[in-house]
Structure formats: C-alpha cells, structure tokens
Design a protein around this motif. Structure first.
Motif, PDB file in Angstrom:
ATOM      1  N   GLU A 163       2.285   0.568  -1.541  1.00 12.32           N
ATOM      2  CA  GLU A 163       1.478   1.070  -2.658  1.00 12.32           C
ATOM      3  C   GLU A 163       0.862  -0.074  -3.454  1.00 12.32           C
ATOM      4  OE1 GLU A 163       1.877   3.883  -6.648  1.00 12.32           O
ATOM      5  OE2 GLU A 163       3.580   3.692  -5.267  1.00 12.32           O
ATOM      6  N   GLY A 166      -1.733  -1.874  -1.295  1.00 13.32           N
ATOM      7  CA  GLY A 166      -2.733  -1.009  -0.684  1.00 13.32           C
ATOM      8  C   GLY A 166      -2.778  -1.150   0.831  1.00 13.32           C
ATOM      9  N   ASN A 168      -2.228  -0.319   4.902  1.00 16.00           N
ATOM     10  CA  ASN A 168      -2.159   0.675   5.964  1.00 16.00           C
ATOM     11  C   ASN A 168      -1.131   0.129   6.951  1.00 16.00           C
ATOM     12  OD1 ASN A 168      -2.411   2.192   8.277  1.00 16.00           O
ATOM     13  ND2 ASN A 168      -4.640   2.096   8.374  1.00 16.00           N
TER      14      ASN A 168
END
Length: 212
Positions: A163, A166, A168
């Motif tokens: 989080e 950010g 993936n």
C-alpha cells in the motif's frame, strides 16, 4: 528499443542480503579467555539462554531496547555487562556490507528502477545502522518491522509495503534469505527469490529483464 521488463520494482531484505549480521562477531570478544581465545561454550550458552534469537525477535516486533534489557536482567542479573553489550555494541555484530548486493541496489537505482526495503529490524538499531551504511538511504520506501509492530512472514507487513509503495506484487521482485519470508511473498503474488549470494540474485533479476 529497450527490452521489456517483467518487473516494475525490487524489494530488498536487509540482514544477510545487504549487510552481514551475527551476534557472535561481538560475543567472541565479550567472552574471551585469559589466553585471548574465545570461550565458545560460554558464548553459546549466553546466545541460547540469556539473549537468544527469540528475545531479539521481540525487538524486531517493536519492543524497546530498555524493555528488552530489563527483561533479560530480571532473568540473569549477574550478566549485566554482557546483556547491555548486545545493543550497546550492536554495530560490532555487523562486520560490513554484502558488496555484490549493494552494487545491484545501486545499479537499479541509477537505472531508475524503484527500490524498496522490507526488513525485520529493531526501530532503534535500524536508525543507527542506516546512519552507518549510506546505501540504506537509497530506498524509495522502507518498511521496518520494529516501527510497524509486525514481522515477516506475517502478510500484514507485506501489505503495508504494497500500500505504502503502490506496488503490483506480480510485477515486483522480492529477495530475502529466509525461505519462510520468500514463501509468504510468493503467496501474495510477488516474484520472489531466496538469496544465497549476490551473483545468483543478479542473474535472476537479469532474467526478469532488470537493467543490470
């Protein structure tokens, strides 16, 4: 045309990946015989019974050094100087950096690849270690267990990093020397590598298209 990469970012563990760490580096000095040899039996007893790995893990989980010392001293009041040396001389446990991995970190940073840290480390000791090793300030984001109150391989600490940075996970490379931590990362979708040496790590990253 630049080669397409399978990753967008790289996450590094710190201990045993970027820096060496072993309490024996310190306690070989603490438990020295009159003939200047190490009292191996005494050192092993101390690191097994007085300040064992499980005791140190609680500092990684957020317990303060003052609380840790008080707990150990309550169990072994006769071992005060040796107990206080654990954190008073903590940097002696770190003989240096793992240069090959540091070179990978620097190369990625120079190439513009986001680099992050996820480490089980006490908040107080990480702060002093970061002052000693400048490359620990290259991280775009670093999540330190002692600051968060949760340690790997708990998924919560990975989720904090995901989080905050950010990320993936499926496009993020993760490296750690602990099989349990690697398994947890894979379970969350990271492309994860069990660290056994800088050369193997570099080659693995190259296979993912990292600009090294």
């Amino acid at each position: 045309m630049a080669e397409a990469r399978a990753i967008d970012a790289v996450v590094f563990d710190v201990g045993h990946v970027l820096i060496e760490w072993d309490p024996r580096h310190l306690y070989r000095r603490v438990f020295t015989n009159p003939d200047m040899t190490t009292d191996e039996a005494r050192m092993t007893w101390f690191l097994t019974e007085v300040c064992p790995p499980a005791w140190n893990v609680e500092q990684d989980r957020g317990r303060s050094i003052a609380e840790a010392e008080a707990e150990a001293l309550a169990r072994h009041p006769d071992m005060g100087p040796a107990i206080r040396s654990y954190y008073g001389r903590f940097q002696t446990m770190i003989p240096g950096a793992i240069d090959g991995t540091v070179q990978v970190l620097r190369s990625l940073k120079t190439a513009g690849v986001p680099v992050h840290g996820l480490t089980n480390f006490g908040a107080e000791t990480f702060s002093q270690t970061r002052r000693r090793f400048d490359f620990l300030n290259l991280f775009d984001t670093v999540v330190v267990s002692g600051e968060e109150g949760v340690i790997k391989p708990d998924p919560k600490i990975y989720e904090i990093l995901i989080e905050r940075a950010g990320l993936n996970p499926s496009r993020t490379a993760f490296v750690d020397d602990s099989p349990r931590n690697v398994d947890a990362a894979q379970g969350l979708g990271f492309q994860a590598h069990l660290f056994k040496g800088a050369d193997g790590f570099r080659n693995w990253l190259k296979g993912l298209g990292a600009p090294l």
